[in-house]
Scaffold this active site. Structure first.
Site: not given
Length: 499
Positions: A266-267, A270, A295
């Site tokens: 997930h990160e 980003h 997001e």
């Protein structure tokens, strides 16, 4: 009278130079915040609060300086290129919001938010909401003052929301929430009552060192640029960075190695956004990301890549090398484990892809009620627990796993919508990229570069050239809509659970 071309050129150059200074101050604050959340000793909090407050005050002074207003006035009606006009539009928006907020109030908000982080961490660790409630009230009062200065004609919550999502009307987000509120709980209930049992292979505890090695391996597998990033741990996973230095964090759940892995991916999403921004426009809006889009990048990589069967066909051997006790684990089993829903889960960051959004919706509803004075801080735990029971059929046993679970209220109340907006946009991007690329084949070949390049071409390189709705349409060919996400989750989970 038309603006003199030479005057306009000079005003534009001065405006951009000022914005570069402001951006560098902002990034300095970001990395100080990263340090506070990752490596700073607990005793450093009082000094760090003052440091961040001083940077915030300096940034505010430079942004609302009379010269900035004069440069913007000079550029009003000037003959600008499309990219120049976008830079001016974004700087003007920031200036007009900030110019209404007294410097002392802005500084107080920053210092309070910094202090709140340490108080929240202690309150969560000790399950002591009462110690944090007064800080919530202080931050709410400060944010209401800020909203009153910016636009006294609107509700304070709407003004604060527009600070994070100025191009997505709050009515649009309300409509998206209503769609998901009507679609997700019935699907969850259908899975509860009619779905088959899925694999749940995690037993015992998994050492942090093994999980950290797995997270590092996942970043390498996906192509994380080590010379422009690093992995650390934090109580709440996050990414901090720009196009030259985008750092990611994760955390480890002893009983579930999938938790840290998906947080890391997930990160990583980003970070790909930040690293894909134009380096030649560093310090300008054209070289800056849109928070309302961020997001979508993390959710795309986490859910549309990291939870897919093609991903696990390739990554499972790596997983087995780092996580002991699963030599016999199959692709189907780990795919099911990565995608099963946990409606009894009470923690947002540990929530599955489907029920996650009910966590978002309830927090936004409570935040709005609190800011607008419909409830007081002392009522939040009860309201939170009631909504959890209504939306997910479960009640938190402690405030630490309820209303104290997230860090976000330490600094404000109206930016949480972006988490659900991101999943909605990610589904649209997933449809669009799969029209252009055979994503599953690329994943099976462990060739993630074309996927990153597609995202850079369609999203990252534009920076803030377009407004959020324009960027979504440019990237996907469709207007913002919750329907692609609804279609995606229904098809995925109906197939997964044999509904």
């Amino acid at each position: 009278m038309a603006t003199n071309e030479a005057d306009a050129d000079a005003a534009y150059e001065q405006l951009i130079e000022r914005n570069r200074r402001l951006s560098n101050l902002g990034y300095a604050s970001m990395y100080l915040n990263w340090d506070q959340r990752v490596t700073m000793p607990e005793g450093g909090a009082p000094g760090r609060a003052q440091q961040l407050s001083a940077l915030s005050a300096t940034t505010h002074e430079l942004l609302v300086d009379d010269e900035v207003g004069e440069w913007l006035d000079t550029l009003e009606g000037a003959d600008l290129t499309e990219e120049q006009a976008a830079n001016v539009r974004e700087i003007r928006n920031e200036y007009e919001r900030a110019a209404h907020v007294p410097a002392a109030l802005n500084e107080e908000i920053t210092q309070t938010a910094s202090e709140n982080q340490q108080i929240w961490q202690k309150a969560k660790a000790e399950d002591d909401f009462a110690s944090f409630a007064p800080r919530l009230e202080t931050m709410r009062d400060l944010q209401r003052q800020k909203a009153e200065h910016i636009d006294p004609e609107k509700s304070p919550y709407t003004v604060l929301y527009e600070g994070s999502h100025q191009y997505i009307p709050i009515e649009t987000m309300t409509d998206i929430f209503e769609t998901l509120r009507s679609e997700i709980p019935p699907l969850v209930e259908e899975i509860r009552t009619e779905g088959r049992e899925l694999a749940d292979p995690w037993e015992g505890e998994y050492p942090d060192d093994d999980q950290e090695a797995l997270s590092e391996a996942a970043l390498d597998f996906l192509g994380y640029e080590r010379d422009r990033g690093r992995l650390d741990t934090a109580p709440h996973p996050f990414m901090a960075g720009n196009q030259f230095d985008a750092r990611v964090t994760t955390r480890f759940k002893p009983t579930d190695p999938m938790d840290a892995l998906t947080a890391t991916i997930h990160e990583f999403g980003h970070a790909t956004y930040q690293l894909g921004l134009r380096q030649d426009e560093y310090g300008t809006p054209l070289g800056a990301s849109r928070m309302s889009i961020h997001e979508s990048q993390s959710r795309f990589w986490e859910n549309h890549i990291g939870r897919t069967k093609p991903f696990w066909e390739q990554f499972l051997p790596t997983f087995k090398r780092h996580i002991d006790g699963h030599d016999d684990l199959t692709v189907d089993e780990v795919y099911e484990a990565a995608n099963r829903i946990y409606p009894d889960n009470r923690i947002r960051v540990e929530a599955d892809e489907l029920t996650y959004h009910m966590h978002i919706i309830l927090r936004c509803e409570i935040g709005r009620a609190f800011v607008e004075g419909d409830i007081e801080a002392a009522e939040i735990p009860q309201v939170w627990n009631d909504k959890m029971e209504e939306y997910l059929g479960v009640r938190p046993e402690t405030d630490s796993e309820g209303c104290l679970q997230d860090i976000h209220w330490t600094g404000g109340f109206a930016a949480f919508h972006g988490y659900t907006l991101g999943s909605v946009v990610a589904a649209q991007l997933n449809d669009a990229i799969r029209d252009d690329l055979d994503v599953d084949a690329l994943v099976r070949e462990e060739d993630f570069e074309p996927i990153r390049e597609w995202m850079t071409e369609h999203v990252h390189r534009h920076g803030q050239r377009y407004t959020t709705p324009e960027l979504i349409e440019v990237a996907t060919g469709q207007e913002l809509s919750a329907q692609p996400f609804v279609d995606y989750v229904r098809a995925k989970f109906e197939d997964l659970y044999d509904l």
